[in-house]
Design an enzyme around this catalytic site. Sequence first.
Site, PDB file in Angstrom:
ATOM      1  N   THR A  10       0.831  -1.216   0.000  1.00 38.06           N
ATOM      2  CA  THR A  10       0.000   0.000   0.000  1.00 38.06           C
ATOM      3  C   THR A  10       0.863   1.263   0.000  1.00 38.06           C
ATOM      4  O   THR A  10       0.673   2.156  -0.828  1.00 38.06           O
ATOM      5  CB  THR A  10      -0.901   0.003   1.262  1.00 38.06           C
ATOM      6  OG1 THR A  10      -1.669  -1.197   1.251  1.00 38.06           O
ATOM      7  CG2 THR A  10      -1.825   1.197   1.291  1.00 38.06           C
ATOM      8  N   ILE A  11       1.800   1.350   0.908  1.00 34.81           N
ATOM      9  CA  ILE A  11       2.640   2.556   1.019  1.00 34.81           C
ATOM     10  C   ILE A  11       3.758   2.511  -0.025  1.00 34.81           C
ATOM     11  O   ILE A  11       4.023   3.505  -0.710  1.00 34.81           O
ATOM     12  CB  ILE A  11       3.230   2.686   2.445  1.00 34.81           C
ATOM     13  CG1 ILE A  11       2.106   2.708   3.508  1.00 34.81           C
ATOM     14  CG2 ILE A  11       4.123   3.914   2.567  1.00 34.81           C
ATOM     15  CD1 ILE A  11       1.136   3.862   3.420  1.00 34.81           C
ATOM     16  N   SER A 136       3.331   7.339  11.737  1.00 38.91           N
ATOM     17  CA  SER A 136       2.118   6.750  11.144  1.00 38.91           C
ATOM     18  C   SER A 136       1.192   7.830  10.582  1.00 38.91           C
ATOM     19  O   SER A 136       1.380   9.025  10.818  1.00 38.91           O
ATOM     20  CB  SER A 136       1.367   5.955  12.210  1.00 38.91           C
ATOM     21  OG  SER A 136       0.673   6.861  13.054  1.00 38.91           O
ATOM     22  N   CYS A 137       0.187   7.368   9.866  1.00 37.19           N
ATOM     23  CA  CYS A 137      -0.779   8.289   9.249  1.00 37.19           C
ATOM     24  C   CYS A 137      -1.472   9.166  10.295  1.00 37.19           C
ATOM     25  O   CYS A 137      -1.531  10.393  10.162  1.00 37.19           O
ATOM     26  CB  CYS A 137      -1.809   7.493   8.458  1.00 37.19           C
ATOM     27  SG  CYS A 137      -2.455   6.055   9.337  1.00 37.19           S
ATOM     28  N   ARG A 165     -10.104   3.405  10.555  1.00 39.89           N
ATOM     29  CA  ARG A 165     -10.647   2.456   9.578  1.00 39.89           C
ATOM     30  C   ARG A 165     -10.217   1.042   9.996  1.00 39.89           C
ATOM     31  O   ARG A 165      -9.096   0.852  10.496  1.00 39.89           O
ATOM     32  CB  ARG A 165     -10.180   2.802   8.158  1.00 39.89           C
ATOM     33  CG  ARG A 165      -8.658   2.796   7.939  1.00 39.89           C
ATOM     34  CD  ARG A 165      -8.137   1.416   7.589  1.00 39.89           C
ATOM     35  NE  ARG A 165      -6.722   1.360   7.363  1.00 39.89           N
ATOM     36  CZ  ARG A 165      -5.839   1.002   8.287  1.00 39.89           C
ATOM     37  NH1 ARG A 165      -6.229   0.713   9.510  1.00 39.89           N
ATOM     38  NH2 ARG A 165      -4.553   0.918   7.976  1.00 39.89           N
ATOM     39  N   HIS A 191      -0.868   6.387  20.090  1.00 38.72           N
ATOM     40  CA  HIS A 191      -0.653   7.559  19.238  1.00 38.72           C
ATOM     41  C   HIS A 191      -0.069   8.740  20.018  1.00 38.72           C
ATOM     42  O   HIS A 191       0.711   9.522  19.473  1.00 38.72           O
ATOM     43  CB  HIS A 191      -1.974   7.972  18.579  1.00 38.72           C
ATOM     44  CG  HIS A 191      -2.634   6.857  17.838  1.00 38.72           C
ATOM     45  ND1 HIS A 191      -3.545   6.010  18.424  1.00 38.72           N
ATOM     46  CD2 HIS A 191      -2.476   6.428  16.568  1.00 38.72           C
ATOM     47  CE1 HIS A 191      -3.940   5.107  17.546  1.00 38.72           C
ATOM     48  NE2 HIS A 191      -3.305   5.330  16.412  1.00 38.72           N
ATOM     49  N   ALA A 192      -0.470   8.862  21.298  1.00 39.06           N
ATOM     50  CA  ALA A 192       0.011  10.008  22.085  1.00 39.06           C
ATOM     51  C   ALA A 192       1.536   9.966  22.209  1.00 39.06           C
ATOM     52  O   ALA A 192       2.221  10.963  21.959  1.00 39.06           O
ATOM     53  CB  ALA A 192      -0.645  10.001  23.467  1.00 39.06           C
ATOM     54  N   HIS A 217      -9.569   7.489   8.384  1.00 36.61           N
ATOM     55  CA  HIS A 217      -9.745   7.652   9.829  1.00 36.61           C
ATOM     56  C   HIS A 217     -10.440   9.002  10.057  1.00 36.61           C
ATOM     57  O   HIS A 217     -10.289   9.923   9.253  1.00 36.61           O
ATOM     58  CB  HIS A 217      -8.398   7.745  10.552  1.00 36.61           C
ATOM     59  CG  HIS A 217      -7.440   6.631  10.273  1.00 36.61           C
ATOM     60  ND1 HIS A 217      -7.670   5.327  10.629  1.00 36.61           N
ATOM     61  CD2 HIS A 217      -6.200   6.635   9.701  1.00 36.61           C
ATOM     62  CE1 HIS A 217      -6.628   4.588  10.304  1.00 36.61           C
ATOM     63  NE2 HIS A 217      -5.720   5.349   9.728  1.00 36.61           N
TER      64      HIS A 217
HETATM   65  P1  NAD Z   1       1.423  -3.754   3.066  1.00 39.80           P
HETATM   66  O1  NAD Z   1       1.177  -5.066   3.730  1.00 39.80           O
HETATM   67  O2  NAD Z   1       0.375  -3.188   2.189  1.00 39.80           O
HETATM   68  O3  NAD Z   1       2.762  -3.814   2.225  1.00 39.80           O
HETATM   69  C1  NAD Z   1       3.925  -4.445   2.677  1.00 39.80           C
HETATM   70  C2  NAD Z   1       4.651  -5.035   1.487  1.00 39.80           C
HETATM   71  O4  NAD Z   1       5.855  -5.641   1.936  1.00 39.80           O
HETATM   72  C3  NAD Z   1       3.852  -6.120   0.772  1.00 39.80           C
HETATM   73  O5  NAD Z   1       3.973  -5.915  -0.618  1.00 39.80           O
HETATM   74  C4  NAD Z   1       4.548  -7.429   1.192  1.00 39.80           C
HETATM   75  O6  NAD Z   1       4.492  -8.410   0.185  1.00 39.80           O
HETATM   76  C5  NAD Z   1       5.965  -6.961   1.388  1.00 39.80           C
HETATM   77  N1  NAD Z   1       6.715  -7.783   2.342  1.00 39.80           N
HETATM   78  C6  NAD Z   1       6.234  -8.641   3.290  1.00 39.80           C
HETATM   79  N2  NAD Z   1       7.259  -9.174   3.978  1.00 39.80           N
HETATM   80  C7  NAD Z   1       8.403  -8.656   3.453  1.00 39.80           C
HETATM   81  C8  NAD Z   1       9.764  -8.833   3.732  1.00 39.80           C
HETATM   82  N3  NAD Z   1      10.194  -9.635   4.711  1.00 39.80           N
HETATM   83  N4  NAD Z   1      10.659  -8.140   2.993  1.00 39.80           N
HETATM   84  C9  NAD Z   1      10.277  -7.288   2.015  1.00 39.80           C
HETATM   85  N5  NAD Z   1       8.982  -7.091   1.696  1.00 39.80           N
HETATM   86  C10 NAD Z   1       8.055  -7.771   2.414  1.00 39.80           C
HETATM   87  O7  NAD Z   1       1.785  -2.735   4.244  1.00 39.80           O
HETATM   88  P2  NAD Z   1       1.608  -1.165   4.212  1.00 39.80           P
HETATM   89  O8  NAD Z   1       0.222  -0.850   4.617  1.00 39.80           O
HETATM   90  O9  NAD Z   1       2.160  -0.621   2.951  1.00 39.80           O
HETATM   91  O10 NAD Z   1       2.516  -0.757   5.456  1.00 39.80           O
HETATM   92  C11 NAD Z   1       3.919  -0.605   5.337  1.00 39.80           C
HETATM   93  C12 NAD Z   1       4.418   0.241   6.485  1.00 39.80           C
HETATM   94  O11 NAD Z   1       3.776   1.522   6.423  1.00 39.80           O
HETATM   95  C13 NAD Z   1       4.089  -0.314   7.877  1.00 39.80           C
HETATM   96  O12 NAD Z   1       5.105   0.078   8.767  1.00 39.80           O
HETATM   97  C14 NAD Z   1       2.799   0.410   8.227  1.00 39.80           C
HETATM   98  O13 NAD Z   1       2.569   0.477   9.621  1.00 39.80           O
HETATM   99  C15 NAD Z   1       3.075   1.772   7.636  1.00 39.80           C
HETATM  100  N6  NAD Z   1       1.881   2.554   7.336  1.00 39.80           N
HETATM  101  C16 NAD Z   1       0.790   1.971   6.800  1.00 39.80           C
HETATM  102  C17 NAD Z   1      -0.339   2.737   6.560  1.00 39.80           C
HETATM  103  C18 NAD Z   1      -1.596   2.132   6.016  1.00 39.80           C
HETATM  104  O14 NAD Z   1      -2.659   2.565   6.413  1.00 39.80           O
HETATM  105  N7  NAD Z   1      -1.554   1.168   5.137  1.00 39.80           N
HETATM  106  C19 NAD Z   1      -0.335   4.107   6.818  1.00 39.80           C
HETATM  107  C20 NAD Z   1       0.848   4.691   7.304  1.00 39.80           C
HETATM  108  C21 NAD Z   1       1.942   3.900   7.574  1.00 39.80           C
END
Ligand code: NAD
Length: 335
Positions: A10-11, A136-137, A165, A191-192, A217
């Site tokens: 996602t990110i 984080s977001c 969410r 979060h705090a 959210h």
């Molecule tokens: P995600 O699960 O959508 O993506 C993670 C990706 O990493 C996937 O493509 C997965 O296949 C890959 N992956 C899994 N294990 C792996 C490994 N050992 N080595 C390399 N790649 C690997 O996760 P995301 O939502 O993109 O979140 C990534 C980070 O961003 C996390 O720290 C999360 O907390 C943070 N984050 C997420 C959001 C959100 O809402 N999605 C918002 C802000 C921050």
Amino acid sequence: MKVAVNGYGTIGRRVAEAIRLQRDMTLVGVTKATPDYKAHLAIANGISIYALDERGVEKFSQAGIEVSGNLEDLVKKADVIVDCTPGDVGRTYLHRYKGRKAIFQGGEAADVAETSFVAQCNFNNSIGKERVRVVSCNTTSICRVLHSLDMNFGVRRARAVIARRAADPEEVGRGLIDAVVLDPVDIPSHHAADVKTVLPNIDIVTMAMKIPTTHMHVHSLMVSLKKPATTLQVLDTLEATPRMMLAGKSEGFKSTANIVEYAREMGRRRADIYESVIWRDSVKADGDEVYLYMAVHQEAIVVPENIDAIRAVMGASSAEESIRETNRTLGIKDV
Ligand code: NAD
């Protein structure tokens, strides 16, 4: 600046795309764990894919996808690695990134990096650092608002209730839920403490719950100021703060659905909303108390922050220049 993205979820997908929009950055490649349609699309769009290891290279080859190497090869080509692996996984890569700058995400504990980052709050703390964590977001959005109010009126204390969410739209395994889940039940929520990694002097308590939605959210924010302000003064301050979008009820913004629809109609890629969206009509100042509702697009809000964090660790520009350039490339209104 040569930048690699480890973790193309996602990110990671969004950060990779944003890197490609920057005149001063080159995306040298991304890692991909599975040879799925996202791998095919990345290659079709000219993105170089790297497997995690030699077994991964083989797996991709069997699926008819020739990758450009493995993670080790990718790290060698990059000045900066943006780690976008799932929460707590990034830490396991620390030794693999040695000798390169690394940006981590909010799913990692704060001590994975030397400092936590929100561009408009503390860009300068990250200049030249080896490891930086984009928070984080939810934390990003709270920090943007509190920092702005603190600079203009002083913040005595802040209280926030976060309706989160339940899952991202793609995470069919996690949601939807038919419940309101106190997450966590204990107060304060994490979060705090996370806000304090960026704004250490803010007195803040947060409470959080999961609700049955995937899109955004919503925060209810209550802030006590050090000096009284009028509603108009607070609105003017927020309007003049980078990466804010004020949405009015008379314009039809009554729910997160309207915000998502707005982003779609604007033609934003993936309907991404990088701004903290504040309901204009919710902003109320009563003496030294301020109240507001804010929506946060969890999939997108940290994308501009990652771009600015890359410039910060590389010492490539000032906060103002970086924020302006990132905003320009992502279509975020300048203030
Ligand atoms: P995600 O699960 O959508 O993506 C993670 C990706 O990493 C996937 O493509 C997965 O296949 C890959 N992956 C899994 N294990 C792996 C490994 N050992 N080595 C390399 N790649 C690997 O996760 P995301 O939502 O993109 O979140 C990534 C980070 O961003 C996390 O720290 C999360 O907390 C943070 N984050 C997420 C959001 C959100 O809402 N999605 C918002 C802000 C921050």
